[in-house]
Scaffold this motif. Structure first.
Motif, PDB file in Angstrom:
ATOM      1  N   ASP A 186     -10.356  15.632  -9.188  1.00 41.26           N
ATOM      2  CA  ASP A 186     -10.019  14.697 -10.969  1.00 41.26           C
ATOM      3  C   ASP A 186      -8.278  14.822 -11.236  1.00 41.26           C
ATOM      4  O   ASP A 186      -7.975  13.994 -11.540  1.00 41.26           O
ATOM      5  CB  ASP A 186     -10.135  16.480 -12.537  1.00 41.26           C
ATOM      6  N   TYR A 187      -7.369  15.205  -9.824  1.00 41.39           N
ATOM      7  CA  TYR A 187      -6.541  14.661 -10.319  1.00 41.39           C
ATOM      8  C   TYR A 187      -5.748  14.174  -8.914  1.00 41.39           C
ATOM      9  O   TYR A 187      -5.053  14.462  -8.273  1.00 41.39           O
ATOM     10  CB  TYR A 187      -5.580  16.466 -10.187  1.00 41.39           C
ATOM     11  N   ARG A 188      -6.814  13.486  -7.594  1.00 40.14           N
ATOM     12  CA  ARG A 188      -7.219  13.319  -6.709  1.00 40.14           C
ATOM     13  C   ARG A 188      -5.257  12.009  -6.738  1.00 40.14           C
ATOM     14  O   ARG A 188      -4.598  11.677  -5.976  1.00 40.14           O
ATOM     15  CB  ARG A 188      -7.232  12.544  -5.946  1.00 40.14           C
ATOM     16  N   ASP A 189      -5.511  11.513  -7.673  1.00 40.07           N
ATOM     17  CA  ASP A 189      -4.077   9.775  -7.927  1.00 40.07           C
ATOM     18  C   ASP A 189      -2.662  10.638  -8.224  1.00 40.07           C
ATOM     19  O   ASP A 189      -2.139   9.642  -8.004  1.00 40.07           O
ATOM     20  CB  ASP A 189      -4.941   9.347  -8.914  1.00 40.07           C
ATOM     21  N   ARG A 190      -2.689  11.595  -8.341  1.00 38.71           N
ATOM     22  CA  ARG A 190      -1.955  12.302  -8.963  1.00 38.71           C
ATOM     23  C   ARG A 190      -1.112  13.583  -7.737  1.00 38.71           C
ATOM     24  O   ARG A 190       0.200  13.773  -8.049  1.00 38.71           O
ATOM     25  CB  ARG A 190      -1.784  12.912 -10.013  1.00 38.71           C
ATOM     26  N   LEU A 191      -1.883  13.852  -7.049  1.00 41.79           N
ATOM     27  CA  LEU A 191      -1.961  14.795  -6.092  1.00 41.79           C
ATOM     28  C   LEU A 191      -2.192  15.383  -4.862  1.00 41.79           C
ATOM     29  O   LEU A 191      -3.567  14.109  -4.715  1.00 41.79           O
ATOM     30  CB  LEU A 191      -2.560  16.625  -7.044  1.00 41.79           C
ATOM     31  N   PRO A 193       3.441  14.891  -6.006  1.00 38.52           N
ATOM     32  CA  PRO A 193       3.035  17.152  -5.032  1.00 38.52           C
ATOM     33  C   PRO A 193       2.285  17.281  -4.155  1.00 38.52           C
ATOM     34  O   PRO A 193       0.947  15.915  -4.120  1.00 38.52           O
ATOM     35  CB  PRO A 193       2.959  17.349  -7.045  1.00 38.52           C
ATOM     36  N   THR A 194       1.829  18.257  -4.234  1.00 42.52           N
ATOM     37  CA  THR A 194       1.061  17.463  -2.918  1.00 42.52           C
ATOM     38  C   THR A 194       0.274  19.448  -3.392  1.00 42.52           C
ATOM     39  O   THR A 194       0.928  20.684  -2.850  1.00 42.52           O
ATOM     40  CB  THR A 194       1.373  18.079  -1.793  1.00 42.52           C
ATOM     41  N   LEU A 195      -0.587  19.945  -2.908  1.00 43.43           N
ATOM     42  CA  LEU A 195      -1.825  20.792  -2.369  1.00 43.43           C
ATOM     43  C   LEU A 195      -2.387  21.278  -1.145  1.00 43.43           C
ATOM     44  O   LEU A 195      -3.054  20.462  -1.308  1.00 43.43           O
ATOM     45  CB  LEU A 195      -2.926  21.373  -3.400  1.00 43.43           C
ATOM     46  N   ILE A 196      -2.543  22.284  -0.571  1.00 44.00           N
ATOM     47  CA  ILE A 196      -1.837  22.830   0.814  1.00 44.00           C
ATOM     48  C   ILE A 196      -3.013  23.929   1.045  1.00 44.00           C
ATOM     49  O   ILE A 196      -2.422  24.926   0.358  1.00 44.00           O
ATOM     50  CB  ILE A 196      -0.742  22.593   1.690  1.00 44.00           C
ATOM     51  N   HIS A 197      -4.592  24.008   0.813  1.00 43.90           N
ATOM     52  CA  HIS A 197      -5.047  25.025   0.764  1.00 43.90           C
ATOM     53  C   HIS A 197      -5.671  25.075   2.301  1.00 43.90           C
ATOM     54  O   HIS A 197      -5.817  25.124   2.620  1.00 43.90           O
ATOM     55  CB  HIS A 197      -6.370  25.166   0.107  1.00 43.90           C
ATOM     56  N   PHE A 198      -6.164  26.700   2.597  1.00 41.93           N
ATOM     57  CA  PHE A 198      -6.181  27.017   3.481  1.00 41.93           C
ATOM     58  C   PHE A 198      -7.637  27.783   3.573  1.00 41.93           C
ATOM     59  O   PHE A 198      -8.011  28.173   2.310  1.00 41.93           O
ATOM     60  CB  PHE A 198      -5.000  28.220   3.874  1.00 41.93           C
ATOM     61  N   TRP A 199      -8.631  27.331   4.598  1.00 38.76           N
ATOM     62  CA  TRP A 199      -9.950  28.078   4.476  1.00 38.76           C
ATOM     63  C   TRP A 199     -10.338  28.863   5.761  1.00 38.76           C
ATOM     64  O   TRP A 199      -9.773  28.082   6.750  1.00 38.76           O
ATOM     65  CB  TRP A 199     -11.407  27.281   4.093  1.00 38.76           C
ATOM     66  N   TYR A 253      -0.375  26.564  -1.393  1.00 40.46           N
ATOM     67  CA  TYR A 253       0.414  26.258  -1.784  1.00 40.46           C
ATOM     68  C   TYR A 253       0.496  24.988  -2.823  1.00 40.46           C
ATOM     69  O   TYR A 253      -0.199  24.082  -2.406  1.00 40.46           O
ATOM     70  CB  TYR A 253       0.848  25.920  -0.368  1.00 40.46           C
ATOM     71  N   ILE A 254       1.191  24.859  -3.874  1.00 39.50           N
ATOM     72  CA  ILE A 254       1.701  23.403  -4.303  1.00 39.50           C
ATOM     73  C   ILE A 254       3.119  23.788  -4.210  1.00 39.50           C
ATOM     74  O   ILE A 254       3.615  24.041  -5.077  1.00 39.50           O
ATOM     75  CB  ILE A 254       1.036  24.190  -5.770  1.00 39.50           C
ATOM     76  N   PHE A 255       3.014  22.686  -3.465  1.00 40.77           N
ATOM     77  CA  PHE A 255       4.594  22.002  -3.126  1.00 40.77           C
ATOM     78  C   PHE A 255       4.766  20.715  -4.536  1.00 40.77           C
ATOM     79  O   PHE A 255       4.015  19.446  -5.076  1.00 40.77           O
ATOM     80  CB  PHE A 255       5.313  21.233  -1.839  1.00 40.77           C
ATOM     81  N   ASP A 256       6.151  20.776  -4.783  1.00 40.58           N
ATOM     82  CA  ASP A 256       6.958  19.745  -6.239  1.00 40.58           C
ATOM     83  C   ASP A 256       6.368  18.352  -5.095  1.00 40.58           C
ATOM     84  O   ASP A 256       6.535  18.630  -3.439  1.00 40.58           O
ATOM     85  CB  ASP A 256       8.110  19.780  -6.605  1.00 40.58           C
ATOM     86  N   LEU A 273      -4.484  27.839 -11.116  1.00 44.33           N
ATOM     87  CA  LEU A 273      -3.958  27.154  -9.610  1.00 44.33           C
ATOM     88  C   LEU A 273      -4.433  26.070 -10.967  1.00 44.33           C
ATOM     89  O   LEU A 273      -2.741  25.205 -10.510  1.00 44.33           O
ATOM     90  CB  LEU A 273      -4.923  27.457  -8.751  1.00 44.33           C
ATOM     91  N   GLU A 274      -5.416  25.864 -11.643  1.00 42.40           N
ATOM     92  CA  GLU A 274      -5.424  24.540 -11.908  1.00 42.40           C
ATOM     93  C   GLU A 274      -4.282  24.495 -13.474  1.00 42.40           C
ATOM     94  O   GLU A 274      -3.214  23.491 -13.477  1.00 42.40           O
ATOM     95  CB  GLU A 274      -6.580  24.632 -12.986  1.00 42.40           C
ATOM     96  N   LYS A 275      -3.724  25.600 -13.952  1.00 41.86           N
ATOM     97  CA  LYS A 275      -2.391  25.571 -15.096  1.00 41.86           C
ATOM     98  C   LYS A 275      -1.630  24.763 -13.682  1.00 41.86           C
ATOM     99  O   LYS A 275      -0.054  24.369 -14.339  1.00 41.86           O
ATOM    100  CB  LYS A 275      -2.691  26.439 -15.951  1.00 41.86           C
ATOM    101  N   ARG A 276      -0.877  25.347 -13.046  1.00 46.71           N
ATOM    102  CA  ARG A 276       0.012  25.493 -12.335  1.00 46.71           C
ATOM    103  C   ARG A 276       0.088  24.203 -11.718  1.00 46.71           C
ATOM    104  O   ARG A 276       0.873  23.665 -11.681  1.00 46.71           O
ATOM    105  CB  ARG A 276       0.410  26.500 -11.208  1.00 46.71           C
ATOM    106  N   VAL A 277      -1.053  23.062 -11.321  1.00 50.58           N
ATOM    107  CA  VAL A 277      -0.895  22.352 -11.509  1.00 50.58           C
ATOM    108  C   VAL A 277      -0.849  21.196 -12.370  1.00 50.58           C
ATOM    109  O   VAL A 277       0.401  20.491 -12.012  1.00 50.58           O
ATOM    110  CB  VAL A 277      -2.030  22.187 -10.313  1.00 50.58           C
ATOM    111  N   ILE A 278      -1.178  21.449 -13.030  1.00 51.00           N
ATOM    112  CA  ILE A 278      -1.234  20.604 -14.504  1.00 51.00           C
ATOM    113  C   ILE A 278      -0.083  20.551 -14.801  1.00 51.00           C
ATOM    114  O   ILE A 278       0.962  19.200 -14.718  1.00 51.00           O
ATOM    115  CB  ILE A 278      -2.244  21.368 -15.310  1.00 51.00           C
ATOM    116  N   ARG A 279       1.007  21.763 -14.778  1.00 51.29           N
ATOM    117  CA  ARG A 279       2.398  22.004 -15.418  1.00 51.29           C
ATOM    118  C   ARG A 279       2.720  21.512 -14.655  1.00 51.29           C
ATOM    119  O   ARG A 279       4.597  20.755 -14.482  1.00 51.29           O
ATOM    120  CB  ARG A 279       3.097  23.235 -15.709  1.00 51.29           C
ATOM    121  N   LEU A 280       3.237  21.517 -13.078  1.00 53.86           N
ATOM    122  CA  LEU A 280       3.642  20.863 -12.087  1.00 53.86           C
ATOM    123  C   LEU A 280       3.462  18.683 -12.288  1.00 53.86           C
ATOM    124  O   LEU A 280       4.601  18.430 -11.948  1.00 53.86           O
ATOM    125  CB  LEU A 280       4.192  21.152 -10.571  1.00 53.86           C
TER     126      LEU A 280
END
Length: 151
Positions: free
Chosen positions: A57-62, A31-37, A115-118, A136-143
């Protein structure tokens, strides 16, 4: 963007910081998290320590990618972007999107925005604003859990 839409191409960066990636290099891996700032966004800066810790914390899985979206002409100073990225500890790839190419491809209008992509590159969650790190964290963990079950 609407849920289940495919991740847009990541072409059109003025510059990349901390490495460069492609859509093809991300999709199919994890999965990929893309964040705009933006350097002019107080909420972005305020949230960055918590976001960085969460991402570490999730770098190895995301996969994690940042997009610097300018909100004014002052936000296009590359040296200032580099300074703020370093100061706030952003060590994942950053797309400097001064021409708004990627921002427009995402139809994004907000900073911060997430934006969280599978792993197949389909949008699964969108969130904007400085609050809501828990959601955000809950959605990432679920994915991530879904991804682990399908291996």
């Amino acid at each position: 963007m609407k849920l289940r839409e495919p991740m847009p191409e990541l072409n059109g960066a003025v510059e990349w910081l901390n490495g460069q990636v492609t859509r093809e290099g991300l999709v199919g891996t994890k999965p990929t998290l893309i964040h705009f700032w933006s350097i002019s966004c107080h909420l972005c800066k305020k949230a960055m320590p918590q976001i960085n810790q969460f991402l570490d914390d999730y770098r190895d899985r995301l996969n994690v990618i940042a997009v610097h979206m300018p909100r004014s002409e002052n936000d296009q100073n590359i040296e200032e972007i580099k300074h703020d990225a370093s100061f706030h500890g952003i060590n994942h790839p950053i797309i400097v999107d001064s021409n708004m190419t990627i921002t427009n491809a995402f139809d994004n209008k907000y900073v911060p925005a997430y934006y969280i992509f599978d792993k197949d590159g389909q949008l699964r969650h969108f969130q904007a604003g400085g609050s809501g790190k828990t959601m955000l964290e809950k959605r990432v963990i679920r994915l991530l859990d879904e991804t682990e079950k399908t291996k």
